[in-house]
Design a protein around this motif. Structure first.
Motif, PDB file in Angstrom:
ATOM      1  N   LYS A 179       0.834  -1.208   0.000  1.00  0.00           N
ATOM      2  CA  LYS A 179       0.000   0.000   0.000  1.00  0.00           C
ATOM      3  C   LYS A 179       0.866   1.254   0.000  1.00  0.00           C
ATOM      4  N   GLU A 197      -9.444  -4.351  -3.440  1.00  0.00           N
ATOM      5  CA  GLU A 197      -9.756  -4.918  -2.125  1.00  0.00           C
ATOM      6  C   GLU A 197     -11.150  -5.532  -2.118  1.00  0.00           C
ATOM      7  N   GLU A 227       1.321   4.855  -2.820  1.00  0.00           N
ATOM      8  CA  GLU A 227       0.853   6.116  -2.253  1.00  0.00           C
ATOM      9  C   GLU A 227       1.374   7.362  -2.948  1.00  0.00           C
ATOM     10  N   SER A 228       2.410   7.259  -3.782  1.00  0.00           N
ATOM     11  CA  SER A 228       2.920   8.474  -4.421  1.00  0.00           C
ATOM     12  C   SER A 228       3.544   8.168  -5.776  1.00  0.00           C
ATOM     13  N   ARG A 288       1.201   5.548  -7.877  1.00  0.00           N
ATOM     14  CA  ARG A 288      -0.127   6.064  -7.517  1.00  0.00           C
ATOM     15  C   ARG A 288      -0.948   6.344  -8.770  1.00  0.00           C
ATOM     16  N   LEU A 324      -7.292   0.758  -5.923  1.00  0.00           N
ATOM     17  CA  LEU A 324      -6.906  -0.091  -4.791  1.00  0.00           C
ATOM     18  C   LEU A 324      -8.135  -0.542  -4.001  1.00  0.00           C
ATOM     19  N   GLN A 325      -9.090   0.370  -3.811  1.00  0.00           N
ATOM     20  CA  GLN A 325     -10.311   0.008  -3.095  1.00  0.00           C
ATOM     21  C   GLN A 325     -11.118  -1.027  -3.892  1.00  0.00           C
ATOM     22  N   PRO A 357      -4.453   4.198  -8.670  1.00  0.00           N
ATOM     23  CA  PRO A 357      -4.983   5.232  -7.769  1.00  0.00           C
ATOM     24  C   PRO A 357      -5.773   4.617  -6.610  1.00  0.00           C
ATOM     25  N   PRO A 358      -6.018   5.415  -5.567  1.00  0.00           N
ATOM     26  CA  PRO A 358      -6.739   4.881  -4.401  1.00  0.00           C
ATOM     27  C   PRO A 358      -8.067   4.202  -4.744  1.00  0.00           C
ATOM     28  N   ALA A 359      -8.797   4.735  -5.696  1.00  0.00           N
ATOM     29  CA  ALA A 359     -10.078   4.116  -6.085  1.00  0.00           C
ATOM     30  C   ALA A 359      -9.843   2.718  -6.665  1.00  0.00           C
TER      31      ALA A 359
END
Length: 183
Positions: free
Chosen positions: A62, A83, A66-67, A71, A79-80, A75-77
């Motif tokens: 993770k 998951e 992050e950068s 990233r 990664l979600q 992107p965070p979306a």
């Protein structure tokens, strides 16, 4: 060497580990080792490196995304979504994906990044790999037992290709000759 290739495949997927295992099982017919032993050792090496990549990704994955460029790639979306996908169909997805060359190397690290529990990630991975390595060893052993037949088939295929190549050359020559004659 075969075990090393089987292990490295999870770190660098283009390594031809599958071909090496089939070749090792084929060469086992010489009696220097046994094909099942080759399969077992290679499976253990592959499973150990898949587990190592899982644990490395679980610990550092993770943070890696992050950068910077990672990233932007994940992107965070995304990664979600990863998951959620692993939570919903992770075990089956891992099991089936371990049969796909190129994809199989990414399955356990992404399970680690997604935070899957070790047993839910590593048991289906190891099970699928066991089936895959058994298949590879069986294929190599079967090829070794029918090597004269495989050689004959290859000779027949080469003869057929030579005939086709000869016909193509003859046809090309005919059209070239005809076009040249018209000029």
């Amino acid at each position: 060497m075969l075990a090393l290739l089987s292990a490295v495949e999870n770190v660098f997927p283009p390594v031809p580990a599958d071909v090496a295992v089939v070749l090792g099982a084929f060469l086992a017919r010489e009696g220097l080792t046994s094909a099942p032993l080759i399969g077992l050792v290679c499976w253990m090496a592959n499973t150990a490196s898949a587990a190592a990549m899982y644990f490395l990704a679980r610990r550092k994955g993770k943070a890696f995304f992050e950068s910077g460029l990672p990233r932007r790639l994940m992107p965070p979306a995304a990664l979600q979504a990863l998951e959620r996908a692993y939570a919903k169909r992770g075990v089956l997805g891992i099991f089936l994906s371990r049969f796909l060359p190129g994809v199989r190397a990414a399955v356990t690290p992404f399970a680690g990044v997604a935070g899957m529990r070790p047993a839910r990630a590593l048991i289906p991975s190891a099970s699928a790999s066991a089936i895959w390595y058994a298949f590879l060893v069986t294929a190599g052993s079967a090829l070794a037992q029918s090597w004269p037949r495989a050689q004959a088939l290859l000779a027949d295929a080469n003869r057929a290709l030579a005939i086709v190549a000869g016909l193509v050359i003859a046809i090309a020559f005919f059209f070239w000759w005809r076009a040249r004659r018209r000029r």
